[in-house]
Scaffold this active site. Structure first.
Site, mmCIF file in Angstrom:
data_model
loop_
_atom_site.group_PDB
_atom_site.id
_atom_site.type_symbol
_atom_site.label_atom_id
_atom_site.label_comp_id
_atom_site.label_asym_id
_atom_site.label_seq_id
_atom_site.Cartn_x
_atom_site.Cartn_y
_atom_site.Cartn_z
ATOM 1 N N ASP A 185 19.459 -7.115 -28.380
ATOM 2 C CA ASP A 185 19.511 -5.652 -28.399
ATOM 3 C C ASP A 185 20.941 -5.139 -28.258
ATOM 4 O O ASP A 185 21.392 -4.279 -29.012
ATOM 5 C CB ASP A 185 18.676 -5.065 -27.257
ATOM 6 C CG ASP A 185 17.208 -5.437 -27.373
ATOM 7 O OD1 ASP A 185 16.824 -6.045 -28.383
ATOM 8 O OD2 ASP A 185 16.450 -5.121 -26.437
ATOM 9 N N TYR A 234 6.501 -10.204 -20.869
ATOM 10 C CA TYR A 234 7.717 -10.671 -21.537
ATOM 11 C C TYR A 234 8.249 -11.931 -20.834
ATOM 12 O O TYR A 234 8.515 -12.961 -21.464
ATOM 13 C CB TYR A 234 8.767 -9.552 -21.538
ATOM 14 C CG TYR A 234 10.076 -9.930 -22.179
ATOM 15 C CD1 TYR A 234 10.282 -9.745 -23.541
ATOM 16 C CD2 TYR A 234 11.110 -10.473 -21.423
ATOM 17 C CE1 TYR A 234 11.494 -10.099 -24.132
ATOM 18 C CE2 TYR A 234 12.308 -10.829 -21.995
ATOM 19 C CZ TYR A 234 12.501 -10.638 -23.347
ATOM 20 O OH TYR A 234 13.704 -10.986 -23.920
HETATM 21 MG MG MG Z 1 14.937 -2.337 -23.574
#
Ligand code: MG
Ligand code: ADP
Length: 403
Positions: A185, A234
């Protein structure tokens, strides 16, 4: 302005005026420095990043802005037009904030860069983002990367490679916020390129561009469904992958991550893993190959391959990796049958959130309308479907010459 009233979609000029006026109201003066960092989405390769595999990622034209003004002391005062509350902290003593936990992303970035010896200056800052939160488009990376970019500019620009900047932002999220995310990210937000997706090697953090054909668009299809997550999913997927790599290293000592295994090697010892770990590993190893194949298919504009690869990616995410959701299933049905669709799949962590479709450029509006209507009819949820463009990574916003 109340947070609820702040629009997300507006022209750059209006956005700038709105942020500038709000800044003046809150801090008494106008901002002197502006920075932006984009959101991102993976076109393929969700969950491959922390397995040191490949991913096709793209920074998008939804981003987070920071308007700032240096202060003469070492205080940081931040507000956001997207969230209630705000933060005030001293750079000499950076602590967590339980009242406005969103400011921890900013505090974390400041703490990590300071720890690494970068000079920091106090500032007043106002944030505005056009990235939806928690939908898989990485608003968290954007707020981190825009904070680092702002701190860098305030200090008269440190010498820092964008990859290092991304890694330190990731560290802020891992260590200060407590989210064990990969660097995908932050990398995408810091190093995005206008007009190109990136084929990123998450082991070496090197990338080459993955070109999208001129008459193909990428459309985000946001399910906007409540995620039914406990928050541990996650980390659990990550641990299962790590367990698989550890077990398989007994047979192949050079293996440190799933990246190091061919499908044949995996199949030879699949039975030595628990059923669930075997499924997770199979998905990652197969998805990694699909990422490479998709990069080739996109460059060659091989639409049959794009369709097939995205279909299998979605099926694997659902059946093997277990990150599906009813809302994703409904969205997939709508996308698959939309006008002009070339391929469709999940994006981001899964369990709801955003999906992504490759759509013929001429059909994008019809696609958006069709998918919205069909998904709404099935789920009674109003989705958001919109095309995005590959955008440039984080940097100063230069308004000179603009009125
Ligand atoms: Mg995030
Ligand atoms: P994602 O990164 O997928 O959008 P995350 O849960 O990782 O989802 O990050 C979302 C969180 O990041 C928000 O709930 C908020 O705490 C913080 N955040 C991101 N952008 C902003 C912003 N513009 N203003 C305030 N907080 C923000």
């Amino acid at each position: 302005m109340d947070v609820q009233e702040v629009p997300r979609a507006l022209s750059e000029a209006l956005r700038r005026t709105m942020v500038s006026e709000e800044f003046k109201q809150r801090f008494g003066q106008t901002p002197t420095l502006w920075a932006q960092a984009p959101g991102r989405l993976d076109l393929m390769g969700s969950h491959t990043d922390y397995n040191e595999c490949y991913v096709i990622t793209m920074a998008i034209d939804r981003n987070t802005w920071m308007a700032a003004r240096p202060r003469s002391d070492r205080k940081v005062l931040v507000r956001s037009l997207n969230m209630e509350g705000g933060g005030e902290f001293d750079l000499n003593d950076i602590t967590h904030d339980t009242d406005s936990p969103w400011t921890d992303y900013i505090r974390g970035v400041a703490a990590v860069f300071q720890d690494e010896g970068y000079t920091l200056h106090g500032f007043d800052g106002l944030i505005h983002s056009t990235i939806p939160f928690g939908s898989g488009l990485s608003s968290s990376a954007a707020i981190e990367v825009v904070t680092a970019t702002t701190l860098k500019m305030l200090a008269g620009n440190w010498e820092i490679e964008p990859v290092r900047l991304a890694l330190l932002c990731q560290r802020a999220e891992n260590e200060f916020v407590g989210m064990n995310c990969g660097v995908l990210d932050q990398y995408s937000s810091a190093l995005g390129q206008t007009g190109h997706a990136l084929l990123l090697d998450c082991r070496n953090l090197t990338a080459r561009t993955a070109t999208l054909h001129d008459d193909m668009r990428v459309a985000i299809c946001d399910t906007r469904a409540e995620r039914e997550l406990t928050g541990s999913e996650y980390g659990e997927r990550r641990e299962q992958c790590e367990e698989g790599a550890r077990r398989l290293a007994d047979f192949y000592p050079a293996v440190t991550h799933l990246r190091d295994l061919t499908l044949e090697q995996f199949i030879a010892h699949e039975a030595d893993l628990t059923e669930v770990v075997a499924k997770r590993c199979r998905f990652i190893i197969e998805e990694n190959q699909r990422v490479l194949d998709l990069a080739d298919a996109l460059s060659a504009d091989d639409r049959a391959a794009i369709r097939a690869l995205t279909e299998v990616s979605y099926a694997g995410a659902h059946d093997l990796f277990g990150i599906g959701a009813p809302s994703m299933e409904a969205m997939m049905k709508a996308m698959r049958s939309g006008p002009g669709v070339v391929g469709a799949r999940q994006t981001g962590a899964g369990f709801g959130g955003c999906m992504v479709a490759f759509v013929e450029a001429h059909a994008v509006d019809a696609f958006a309308q069709y998918v919205s209507t069909r998904y709404r009819a099935e789920t009674a949820i109003e989705p958001e479907v919109y095309p995005v463009r590959a955008a440039v990574g984080a940097g100063p916003l230069d308004f000179s010459g603009k009125t």
